[in-house]
Write a protein that holds these residues in place. Sequence first.
Motif, mmCIF file in Angstrom:
data_model
loop_
_atom_site.group_PDB
_atom_site.id
_atom_site.type_symbol
_atom_site.label_atom_id
_atom_site.label_comp_id
_atom_site.label_asym_id
_atom_site.label_seq_id
_atom_site.Cartn_x
_atom_site.Cartn_y
_atom_site.Cartn_z
ATOM 1 N N LYS A 4 0.695 -1.374 0.041
ATOM 2 C CA LYS A 4 -0.058 -0.131 -0.039
ATOM 3 C C LYS A 4 0.881 1.295 0.026
ATOM 4 O O LYS A 4 0.237 2.455 -0.351
ATOM 5 C CB LYS A 4 -1.029 -0.204 1.089
ATOM 6 C CG LYS A 4 -0.208 0.292 2.581
ATOM 7 C CD LYS A 4 -1.302 0.064 3.538
ATOM 8 C CE LYS A 4 -0.664 0.440 5.104
ATOM 9 N NZ LYS A 4 -1.963 0.314 6.093
ATOM 10 N N GLN A 5 2.088 1.226 0.294
ATOM 11 C CA GLN A 5 2.902 2.422 0.241
ATOM 12 C C GLN A 5 4.259 2.014 0.170
ATOM 13 O O GLN A 5 4.993 1.057 0.674
ATOM 14 C CB GLN A 5 2.862 3.258 1.689
ATOM 15 C CG GLN A 5 3.609 4.548 1.544
ATOM 16 C CD GLN A 5 3.204 5.502 2.832
ATOM 17 O OE1 GLN A 5 2.346 6.191 2.518
ATOM 18 N NE2 GLN A 5 4.218 5.521 3.713
ATOM 19 N N SER A 7 8.402 3.754 0.470
ATOM 20 C CA SER A 7 9.277 4.852 0.559
ATOM 21 C C SER A 7 10.550 4.565 0.492
ATOM 22 O O SER A 7 11.148 3.302 0.650
ATOM 23 C CB SER A 7 8.738 5.460 1.958
ATOM 24 O OG SER A 7 9.055 4.368 3.060
ATOM 25 N N VAL A 18 8.134 9.173 -0.967
ATOM 26 C CA VAL A 18 6.951 8.542 -0.482
ATOM 27 C C VAL A 18 5.962 8.116 -1.724
ATOM 28 O O VAL A 18 5.588 9.171 -2.033
ATOM 29 C CB VAL A 18 6.400 9.106 0.690
ATOM 30 C CG1 VAL A 18 5.337 8.316 1.107
ATOM 31 C CG2 VAL A 18 7.593 9.192 1.679
ATOM 32 N N ILE A 19 5.509 7.037 -1.932
ATOM 33 C CA ILE A 19 4.630 6.760 -2.871
ATOM 34 C C ILE A 19 3.342 5.792 -2.477
ATOM 35 O O ILE A 19 3.540 4.655 -2.089
ATOM 36 C CB ILE A 19 5.260 5.771 -4.066
ATOM 37 C CG1 ILE A 19 6.665 6.726 -4.619
ATOM 38 C CG2 ILE A 19 4.298 5.647 -5.272
ATOM 39 C CD1 ILE A 19 7.579 5.929 -5.390
ATOM 40 N N PRO A 20 2.311 6.342 -1.911
ATOM 41 C CA PRO A 20 0.946 5.672 -1.682
ATOM 42 C C PRO A 20 0.577 5.168 -3.028
ATOM 43 O O PRO A 20 0.377 5.692 -3.978
ATOM 44 C CB PRO A 20 0.202 6.905 -1.113
ATOM 45 C CG PRO A 20 0.715 7.809 -1.708
ATOM 46 C CD PRO A 20 2.221 7.993 -1.873
ATOM 47 N N ASN A 22 -2.420 3.483 -5.158
ATOM 48 C CA ASN A 22 -3.942 3.575 -5.264
ATOM 49 C C ASN A 22 -4.565 2.298 -5.084
ATOM 50 O O ASN A 22 -4.676 1.372 -6.109
ATOM 51 C CB ASN A 22 -4.313 4.362 -6.554
ATOM 52 C CG ASN A 22 -4.059 5.623 -6.899
ATOM 53 O OD1 ASN A 22 -4.258 6.542 -6.016
ATOM 54 N ND2 ASN A 22 -3.174 5.831 -7.781
ATOM 55 N N THR A 28 -1.314 3.062 -10.428
ATOM 56 C CA THR A 28 -0.514 4.048 -9.683
ATOM 57 C C THR A 28 0.571 4.502 -10.859
ATOM 58 O O THR A 28 1.112 3.784 -11.133
ATOM 59 C CB THR A 28 0.124 3.893 -8.349
ATOM 60 O OG1 THR A 28 -0.736 3.539 -7.384
ATOM 61 C CG2 THR A 28 0.811 5.029 -7.834
ATOM 62 N N ASP A 69 -0.979 -4.129 3.278
ATOM 63 C CA ASP A 69 -2.272 -3.921 3.766
ATOM 64 C C ASP A 69 -2.875 -4.775 4.851
ATOM 65 O O ASP A 69 -3.761 -4.331 5.311
ATOM 66 C CB ASP A 69 -3.320 -3.917 2.310
ATOM 67 C CG ASP A 69 -3.167 -5.611 1.877
ATOM 68 O OD1 ASP A 69 -2.587 -6.377 2.465
ATOM 69 O OD2 ASP A 69 -4.006 -5.709 0.899
ATOM 70 N N SER A 73 5.177 -4.708 7.606
ATOM 71 C CA SER A 73 5.907 -3.848 6.812
ATOM 72 C C SER A 73 7.578 -4.562 6.845
ATOM 73 O O SER A 73 7.582 -5.165 7.709
ATOM 74 C CB SER A 73 6.197 -2.358 7.247
ATOM 75 O OG SER A 73 6.657 -2.263 8.611
ATOM 76 N N VAL A 443 1.607 10.113 -8.635
ATOM 77 C CA VAL A 443 2.691 10.652 -7.537
ATOM 78 C C VAL A 443 3.812 11.078 -8.271
ATOM 79 O O VAL A 443 4.535 10.669 -9.063
ATOM 80 C CB VAL A 443 2.963 9.505 -6.481
ATOM 81 C CG1 VAL A 443 4.030 10.118 -5.821
ATOM 82 C CG2 VAL A 443 1.716 8.886 -5.846
#
Length: 450
Positions: A4-5, A7, A18-20, A22, A28, A69, A73, A443
């Motif tokens: 989901k992210q 960094s 930082v790349i969240p 979609n 994304t 998700d 991490s 992003v």
Amino acid sequence: MRIKQISVSGLFGIFDHVIPLNMDERITIIHGPNGFGKTAILRILNSFFNSQYSELRAIPFKHFCLGFDDNTSIEIIKNTDNSEEAEKNNIVFKFYQPYSEPVYFYLKPRKIRSDRGFPMMFLDYGIEERHTPIIRSLDIRTEETLFSEEAVEHFNNLSFPNLKSQEEPNWLEQLQSNIHIRLIESQRLLNFVPNRSSRRSAETPSILSTVSAYSDELAKLMQDKFKEYGTISQSLDRTFPVRVVKQQPSTDLTDEQLRHQLNELEATRSRLIEVGLLDKDEDAEFQIQPQDIDESTKNALSVYVQDVEKKLSVFAEIASKIDLLRKIINNKFAYSYKEINFSKEKGFVVTTSYGSSLSNSKTLLPTDLSSGEQHELVLLYELLFKVQPNSLVLIDEPELSLHVGWQVQFLKDLQDITQLADLNILMATHSPDIIQDRWDLTVELKGPHK
């Protein structure tokens, strides 16, 4: 399990990003000036999840963190200290789970001698008796043959199955198996095909046109499905009389419903002929006319309908993918008077004609297509046929060799593919024509504040 992210800090010693991702729309797009790390981020992701750790060693960064998700991490930490002790534990994987202490994995430093030199030639790859992967290569400068970890470090970017230079803990293997990553690189027109024999011969690998390799591959996929269809057909046909006799008459099935089912089967059969999975004369017995139905045949026809549905269901997935590929490609090829169809014998069948006369049509080899046409066909084929469902696909510069009209349509085509193939996309591009008005999916990678 999905990312989901993303960094990263200290990328090239300069950039923090930082790349969240979609999560809902599943696409994304990262963009930014050249040199800001778009391709590097894709390559680090691909390197980690496919155990191709030479990329992690080669790309300069300090921390690379992925949030998932399920609230877990992982952090990839590079020790930039030049001390002898730091060299032993140069890269550390640190995995965090809720309510648990983090676990670690220290990646061994490479074992290739500094005087080895880069110019090397891949010779052979195979699996020995104890399922140990071996890879044989040649230092072109010294003509010295290399095996084992030395060669692994040079050639692990070729994605050989089960090829790892060190044992990994269960938690890391489990994490990597839960997240499926496929990188579609900007160079995608050549396909490296190693000799996978276990014999340590001095044969060199083949470098094929990717579009030709995929054409052959699709032909094989179509043939395999046709064989599966034949096997099921033989099994059902053998038992058909017995099942008709045992079948209890159905009072719920009306003549109108049975006619509708027969019409649906004929429509399905026509679609399979159109995409090349069935021949025109194949199973002509499907073409039972609805007016042939009476009370004496109704029971047999209900069994027949069930059998044909089972037979044709073998083609459902591949037919949907071929149909979408054909639709998208022909929409683009029309401008140059080309058309693509598919066959079990040849895979891609490209024809060209000008005007309405069929006599003017000419069959082309897939390699006769322009570089832009090949790029588009290869990219779409990979998305539809080379990636397993729920994967994260990394696409680097999809605009390569595509004129503006194709770039404008690309995102819409990508959305259709992701829905059918159940994919997540992380794409790096310079092209505003690809983004169009969907800046909500983007992003931007920015430089440090001055």
